[in-house]
Design a protein around this motif. Structure first.
Motif, PDB file in Angstrom:
ATOM      1  N   SER A 181     -45.348 -36.343  30.980  1.00 54.72           N
ATOM      2  CA  SER A 181     -45.277 -35.008  30.396  1.00 54.72           C
ATOM      3  C   SER A 181     -45.553 -33.930  31.435  1.00 54.72           C
ATOM      4  CB  SER A 181     -46.279 -34.905  29.242  1.00 54.72           C
ATOM      5  OG  SER A 181     -46.298 -33.617  28.695  1.00 54.72           O
ATOM      6  N   GLN A 182     -46.565 -34.146  32.240  1.00 62.26           N
ATOM      7  CA  GLN A 182     -46.918 -33.156  33.257  1.00 62.26           C
ATOM      8  C   GLN A 182     -45.872 -33.092  34.360  1.00 62.26           C
ATOM      9  OE1 GLN A 182     -50.833 -34.437  34.429  1.00 62.26           O
ATOM     10  NE2 GLN A 182     -51.849 -33.453  32.683  1.00 62.26           N
ATOM     11  N   ALA A 183     -45.366 -34.270  34.784  1.00 63.36           N
ATOM     12  CA  ALA A 183     -44.396 -34.291  35.882  1.00 63.36           C
ATOM     13  C   ALA A 183     -43.086 -33.614  35.506  1.00 63.36           C
ATOM     14  CB  ALA A 183     -44.146 -35.738  36.314  1.00 63.36           C
ATOM     15  N   LEU A 184     -42.671 -33.769  34.250  1.00 64.74           N
ATOM     16  CA  LEU A 184     -41.394 -33.206  33.823  1.00 64.74           C
ATOM     17  C   LEU A 184     -41.550 -31.837  33.162  1.00 64.74           C
ATOM     18  CD1 LEU A 184     -40.647 -36.231  34.335  1.00 64.74           C
ATOM     19  CD2 LEU A 184     -39.058 -36.040  32.444  1.00 64.74           C
ATOM     20  N   GLY A 185     -42.780 -31.442  32.891  1.00 67.82           N
ATOM     21  CA  GLY A 185     -42.993 -30.141  32.273  1.00 67.82           C
ATOM     22  C   GLY A 185     -42.527 -30.084  30.834  1.00 67.82           C
ATOM     23  N   ILE A 186     -42.558 -31.198  30.135  1.00 64.60           N
ATOM     24  CA  ILE A 186     -42.123 -31.279  28.728  1.00 64.60           C
ATOM     25  C   ILE A 186     -43.323 -31.755  27.919  1.00 64.60           C
ATOM     26  CG2 ILE A 186     -40.555 -32.404  27.122  1.00 64.60           C
ATOM     27  CD1 ILE A 186     -38.536 -32.558  29.427  1.00 64.60           C
ATOM     28  N   PRO A 187     -43.687 -31.020  26.854  1.00 70.82           N
ATOM     29  CA  PRO A 187     -44.969 -31.288  26.193  1.00 70.82           C
ATOM     30  C   PRO A 187     -45.083 -32.647  25.505  1.00 70.82           C
ATOM     31  CG  PRO A 187     -43.684 -29.677  24.947  1.00 70.82           C
ATOM     32  CD  PRO A 187     -42.992 -29.873  26.256  1.00 70.82           C
ATOM     33  N   GLY A 188     -44.016 -33.113  24.863  1.00 70.31           N
ATOM     34  CA  GLY A 188     -44.108 -34.355  24.107  1.00 70.31           C
ATOM     35  C   GLY A 188     -43.658 -35.559  24.918  1.00 70.31           C
ATOM     36  N   CYS A 189     -44.366 -36.650  24.745  1.00 65.83           N
ATOM     37  CA  CYS A 189     -43.985 -37.886  25.452  1.00 65.83           C
ATOM     38  C   CYS A 189     -44.538 -39.070  24.672  1.00 65.83           C
ATOM     39  CB  CYS A 189     -44.529 -37.877  26.878  1.00 65.83           C
ATOM     40  SG  CYS A 189     -44.018 -39.315  27.859  1.00 65.83           S
ATOM     41  N   PHE A 190     -43.793 -40.167  24.633  1.00 69.59           N
ATOM     42  CA  PHE A 190     -44.307 -41.371  23.976  1.00 69.59           C
ATOM     43  C   PHE A 190     -43.676 -42.619  24.584  1.00 69.59           C
ATOM     44  CE2 PHE A 190     -40.653 -40.236  21.320  1.00 69.59           C
ATOM     45  CZ  PHE A 190     -40.019 -41.455  21.102  1.00 69.59           C
ATOM     46  N   ILE A 191     -44.384 -43.729  24.403  1.00 65.28           N
ATOM     47  CA  ILE A 191     -43.881 -45.059  24.784  1.00 65.28           C
ATOM     48  C   ILE A 191     -43.759 -45.869  23.507  1.00 65.28           C
ATOM     49  CG2 ILE A 191     -44.426 -47.220  25.977  1.00 65.28           C
ATOM     50  CD1 ILE A 191     -45.912 -45.517  28.075  1.00 65.28           C
ATOM     51  N   SER A 192     -42.566 -46.411  23.278  1.00 66.85           N
ATOM     52  CA  SER A 192     -42.350 -47.179  22.051  1.00 66.85           C
ATOM     53  C   SER A 192     -41.944 -48.602  22.384  1.00 66.85           C
ATOM     54  CB  SER A 192     -41.256 -46.520  21.202  1.00 66.85           C
ATOM     55  OG  SER A 192     -39.980 -46.717  21.796  1.00 66.85           O
ATOM     56  N   ILE A 193     -42.292 -49.499  21.455  1.00 70.05           N
ATOM     57  CA  ILE A 193     -41.815 -50.880  21.469  1.00 70.05           C
ATOM     58  C   ILE A 193     -40.921 -51.031  20.232  1.00 70.05           C
ATOM     59  CG2 ILE A 193     -42.455 -53.313  21.343  1.00 70.05           C
ATOM     60  CD1 ILE A 193     -43.222 -51.932  23.982  1.00 70.05           C
ATOM     61  N   VAL A 194     -39.710 -51.556  20.417  1.00 69.15           N
ATOM     62  CA  VAL A 194     -38.752 -51.631  19.328  1.00 69.15           C
ATOM     63  C   VAL A 194     -38.260 -53.069  19.173  1.00 69.15           C
ATOM     64  CG1 VAL A 194     -36.593 -50.731  18.379  1.00 69.15           C
ATOM     65  CG2 VAL A 194     -38.031 -49.266  19.826  1.00 69.15           C
ATOM     66  N   ASP A 195     -38.495 -53.636  17.975  1.00 67.15           N
ATOM     67  CA  ASP A 195     -37.974 -54.969  17.710  1.00 67.15           C
ATOM     68  C   ASP A 195     -36.757 -54.857  16.793  1.00 67.15           C
ATOM     69  OD1 ASP A 195     -38.941 -54.593  15.128  1.00 67.15           O
ATOM     70  OD2 ASP A 195     -40.695 -55.882  15.397  1.00 67.15           O
ATOM     71  N   ASP A 196     -36.390 -55.926  16.130  1.00 65.36           N
ATOM     72  CA  ASP A 196     -35.177 -55.907  15.329  1.00 65.36           C
ATOM     73  C   ASP A 196     -35.316 -55.115  14.033  1.00 65.36           C
ATOM     74  OD1 ASP A 196     -34.016 -57.480  17.232  1.00 65.36           O
ATOM     75  OD2 ASP A 196     -34.413 -59.374  16.190  1.00 65.36           O
ATOM     76  N   GLU A 197     -36.553 -54.750  13.684  1.00 67.23           N
ATOM     77  CA  GLU A 197     -36.751 -54.041  12.417  1.00 67.23           C
ATOM     78  C   GLU A 197     -37.489 -52.715  12.546  1.00 67.23           C
ATOM     79  OE1 GLU A 197     -37.898 -56.396   8.927  1.00 67.23           O
ATOM     80  OE2 GLU A 197     -37.945 -58.140  10.257  1.00 67.23           O
ATOM     81  N   PHE A 198     -38.430 -52.635  13.488  1.00 68.64           N
ATOM     82  CA  PHE A 198     -39.296 -51.460  13.520  1.00 68.64           C
ATOM     83  C   PHE A 198     -39.470 -50.906  14.933  1.00 68.64           C
ATOM     84  CE2 PHE A 198     -40.696 -53.925   9.808  1.00 68.64           C
ATOM     85  CZ  PHE A 198     -40.577 -52.953   8.813  1.00 68.64           C
ATOM     86  N   GLN A 199     -39.917 -49.658  14.973  1.00 68.31           N
ATOM     87  CA  GLN A 199     -40.346 -49.014  16.201  1.00 68.31           C
ATOM     88  C   GLN A 199     -41.851 -48.774  16.105  1.00 68.31           C
ATOM     89  OE1 GLN A 199     -38.746 -45.326  18.655  1.00 68.31           O
ATOM     90  NE2 GLN A 199     -39.730 -44.576  16.799  1.00 68.31           N
ATOM     91  N   ILE A 231     -45.041 -46.939  18.120  1.00 63.95           N
ATOM     92  CA  ILE A 231     -45.451 -46.016  19.178  1.00 63.95           C
ATOM     93  C   ILE A 231     -46.778 -46.509  19.733  1.00 63.95           C
ATOM     94  CG2 ILE A 231     -45.881 -43.620  19.798  1.00 63.95           C
ATOM     95  CD1 ILE A 231     -43.061 -44.186  18.684  1.00 63.95           C
ATOM     96  N   ARG A 232     -46.770 -46.967  20.975  1.00 62.56           N
ATOM     97  CA  ARG A 232     -47.972 -47.535  21.572  1.00 62.56           C
ATOM     98  C   ARG A 232     -48.828 -46.493  22.283  1.00 62.56           C
ATOM     99  NH1 ARG A 232     -47.861 -50.842  18.611  1.00 62.56           N
ATOM    100  NH2 ARG A 232     -49.782 -49.690  18.304  1.00 62.56           N
ATOM    101  N   ALA A 233     -48.219 -45.387  22.723  1.00 58.78           N
ATOM    102  CA  ALA A 233     -48.978 -44.296  23.347  1.00 58.78           C
ATOM    103  C   ALA A 233     -48.163 -43.026  23.166  1.00 58.78           C
ATOM    104  CB  ALA A 233     -49.231 -44.574  24.823  1.00 58.78           C
ATOM    105  N   ALA A 234     -48.845 -41.891  22.938  1.00 58.93           N
ATOM    106  CA  ALA A 234     -48.110 -40.640  22.694  1.00 58.93           C
ATOM    107  C   ALA A 234     -48.931 -39.432  23.139  1.00 58.93           C
ATOM    108  CB  ALA A 234     -47.757 -40.524  21.210  1.00 58.93           C
ATOM    109  N   ARG A 235     -48.201 -38.372  23.501  1.00 61.09           N
ATOM    110  CA  ARG A 235     -48.816 -37.077  23.842  1.00 61.09           C
ATOM    111  C   ARG A 235     -48.019 -35.996  23.124  1.00 61.09           C
ATOM    112  NH1 ARG A 235     -51.994 -34.618  27.800  1.00 61.09           N
ATOM    113  NH2 ARG A 235     -51.265 -32.575  28.552  1.00 61.09           N
ATOM    114  N   ASN A 236     -48.708 -35.226  22.289  1.00 61.02           N
ATOM    115  CA  ASN A 236     -48.055 -34.153  21.515  1.00 61.02           C
ATOM    116  C   ASN A 236     -46.861 -34.692  20.712  1.00 61.02           C
ATOM    117  OD1 ASN A 236     -49.791 -32.116  22.559  1.00 61.02           O
ATOM    118  ND2 ASN A 236     -48.544 -32.019  24.426  1.00 61.02           N
ATOM    119  N   PHE A 237     -47.062 -35.838  20.116  1.00 56.96           N
ATOM    120  CA  PHE A 237     -46.014 -36.456  19.305  1.00 56.96           C
ATOM    121  C   PHE A 237     -46.713 -37.197  18.165  1.00 56.96           C
ATOM    122  CE2 PHE A 237     -42.775 -39.697  18.293  1.00 56.96           C
ATOM    123  CZ  PHE A 237     -41.655 -38.875  18.161  1.00 56.96           C
ATOM    124  N   SER A 238     -46.443 -36.785  16.921  1.00 49.44           N
ATOM    125  CA  SER A 238     -47.246 -37.247  15.787  1.00 49.44           C
ATOM    126  C   SER A 238     -46.797 -38.583  15.197  1.00 49.44           C
ATOM    127  CB  SER A 238     -47.227 -36.184  14.678  1.00 49.44           C
ATOM    128  OG  SER A 238     -45.880 -35.933  14.253  1.00 49.44           O
TER     129      SER A 238
END
Length: 593
Positions: free
Chosen positions: A37-55, A57-64
């Protein structure tokens, strides 16, 4: 399109590991999203894991958002196409203009996502930046996001490898097994399954080899066994093999699988593993199994039951055992009892000595005592020694218990110094005590401190066959003899090799086992055998003591045969100190007058 993997099983295992929360791992991922988020200057950021059915969110910044279906996630386009996706303004993109996460919480107006692609080619999730306002993303910013995604997947793979893979064998480890069992339960799996624990490497011997050859050959041995097992067992597609400890493996299969503990032990019989440098080790395999359904038992309990069955097989010296609830209850009760015995010894609570008199068959007078431990348990009441002594003999508690008995016996001798009812006391001593360096010196010092002759304390030898095989124990026995302690051989007349002991052990007293005495009143053969054994022992100049005397007839026969002393309920049961003092004052009243 769906990612086509050459190894879908490894992708499934990785997804299962990553989609579950983990405090330490997710703490690092939080730092990655803050950096992106800081490097790109964009407030929201998240890391997701996606399987065959669901997503997820394992870590997030300014993303609910924390969880969604795969179908609803914007990230599925990144994963399906296996390429980065940048949407400068979602309201200008026909795919997203009416999307629930665009027109509603979290109101995504800008989205850029990069796939998290493992070394195996699996797309496991995404690293994304978002905002509630439109953005343009430069080529340099997309490159930075892609590099950060590479760092994230490298970290996740390292975490997965360190946390769930055995570094030597490369197999999934114990933690991975626990996680797999937990995932089965979480998924509502109620299929009958089987866990087989396998012990096939003599690790103490392997470590002895390591002392002279280094750890390389031992690691080679472990790797070779990890390679041999799946080949020898012919694992099917759904069969999972784990390393659960150094030299120990686990096999998770369906109950319908032909791979039972007995089958595993059979298939592993007679094989060798390579140590390297032209050396090999023959494997001796023990197995234990537990049948279960994942939804019915916690993962740790399933593994504990499997290990319990394995240890039962090892302890019994048999190739395989299946978990038994009844046996498990017994072992748990025994473990609890030993824990309570340790506490009783430490606090000196509930334990006491009872003394069984030794009677001279010629005069009928008491001439000695055998100290026997007793336990008045706070809950179970008076416990028979058979309820706890054999258990203590299997643990380090035996040494503590013997030391307690010796100290209390010496305390009695010290209390009655120069008293008319003073009699020698014998105590049971284990192989480990005899073999312990300085044991004879320790015993002599204890007697010297209370100013008593060593002849007042006798030791009785148990585990005679093992004692004979131990040079250290035999030296300890000789040291006790040199210091003036009386030595008794217990349970003579059982087994097949007692006669040879007489030439090799420095003995004073031979105790005839009650099994040799029990048939005297009714069986002619028993009388002939007993008479000849006593005659032989007397010719060898031993004091002969018979145990288990319960009638005057048997006592009379033994006296006629030349037996010197006797113990048994015919004379007296084992008595605590106060009762014993009163009994001795009566029996020795002429001596005390």
């Amino acid at each position: 399109m769906q990612t086509c993997s050459v190894d879908p099983e490894s992708r499934t295992r990785a997804l299962e590991a990553f989609r579950e929360p983990d405090e330490s791992r997710d703490g690092v991922l939080e730092k990655f999203v803050r950096l992106a988020s800081q490097a790109l200057g964009i407030p929201g950021c998240f890391i997701s894991i996606v399987d065959d059915e669901f997503q997820y969110i394992r870590a997030a910044r300014n993303f609910s958002l924390r969880h969604s279906t795969r179908e609803d996630s914007l990230c599925r386009y990144v994963i399906d196409n296996e390429t980065p996706m940048v949407v400068s303004d979602t309201l200008l993109d026909a795919r997203f203009v009416k999307h629930k996460f665009v027109v509603g919480e979290p109101y995504i107006r800008f989205y850029a996502g990069v796939p998290l692609k493992s070394r195996n080619g699996h797309i496991l999730g995404t690293l994304c930046v978002t905002d509630g306002e439109p953005h343009l993303l430069s080529a340099e910013q997309l490159t930075a996001l892609t590099l950060l995604a590479a760092l994230v997947i490298s970290f996740l793979e390292a975490w997965h490898s360190a946390g769930f893979t055995d570094p030597v064998t490369g197999l999934p480890n114990r933690q991975r097994l626990i996680r797999d069992l937990q995932y089965l339960a979480t998924g509502g799996d109620n299929l009958p399954r089987r866990l087989v624990l396998i012990d096939c490497i003599d690790m103490p011997r392997a470590y002895e080899l390591a002392r002279s050859m280094g750890m390389g050959p031992v690691e080679g041995l472990l790797k070779d066994v990890a390679t041999l097992l799946p080949l020898r067992l012919r694992l099917g597609p759904g069969d999972l093999l784990y390393t659960v400890a150094t030299g120990r493996f686990a096999l998770l299969v369906s109950e319908s699988s032909g791979l039972s503990a007995a089958r595993v032990a059979d298939r592993m019989e007679g094989i060798s593993a390579d140590l390297g440098e032209g050396l090999s080790v023959t494997l001796t395999t023990f197995t234990g199994e537990v049948n279960f359904t994942a939804v019915a038992l916690p993962a740790q309990e399933i593994l504990r039951r499997g290990l319990s069955a394995l240890h039962e097989a090892i302890g019994s010296g048999v190739p395989t055992r299946t978990f038994s609830a009844a046996e498990d209850v017994r072992r748990t009760r025994d473990f609890t009892l030993m824990h309570e015995l340790a506490s009783a010894l430490q606090r000196d609570e509930g334990l006491y000595l009872a003394y069984q008199p030794k009677i001279c068959l010629q005069t009928g007078a008491p001439v000695g005592l055998e100290a026997l431990i007793r336990w008045r348990h706070p809950v179970l009441g008076e416990l028979s020694p058979s309820a706890f002594v054999p258990l203590a003999e299997q643990t380090e508690l035996l040494h503590d218990m013997n030391a307690w008995v010796i100290d209390r016996a010496i305390a009695r001798l010290a209390r009655l110094r120069n008293h008319c009812i003073q009699l020698p006391v014998s105590v049971n001593v284990s192989l480990h005590d005899f073999a312990r360096p300085g044991f004879a010196d320790l015993l002599e010092d204890k007697m010297l401190k209370v100013r008593l002759p060593t002849s007042l304390l006798g030791v009785e030898c148990l585990e005679t066959e093992r004692l004979i095989e131990s040079p250290a124990a035999m030296r300890g026995l000789e040291m006790l003899k040199l210091r003036g302690f009386g030595i008794s051989l217990d349970d003579f007349g059982t087994g097949y090799s007692n006669i040879s002991y007489l030439r090799r052990m420095p003995l004073d007293v031979i105790k005839l086992d009650r099994s040799l005495i029990s048939g005297l009143s009714s069986d002619t053969a028993s009388r002939i055998i007993a008479r000849n054994i006593i005659t032989m022992l007397k010719e060898l100049d031993y004091v002969v003591l018979a145990e288990g005397i319960e009638s005057a007839d048997v006592a009379g026969m033994l006296s006629e045969y030349g037996c010197d002393q006797a113990q048994g309920y015919f004379y007296a049961k084992p008595l605590p100190d106060r009762e014993l003092d009163a009994w001795l004052n009566w029996k020795l009243r002429n001596k005390c007058s």
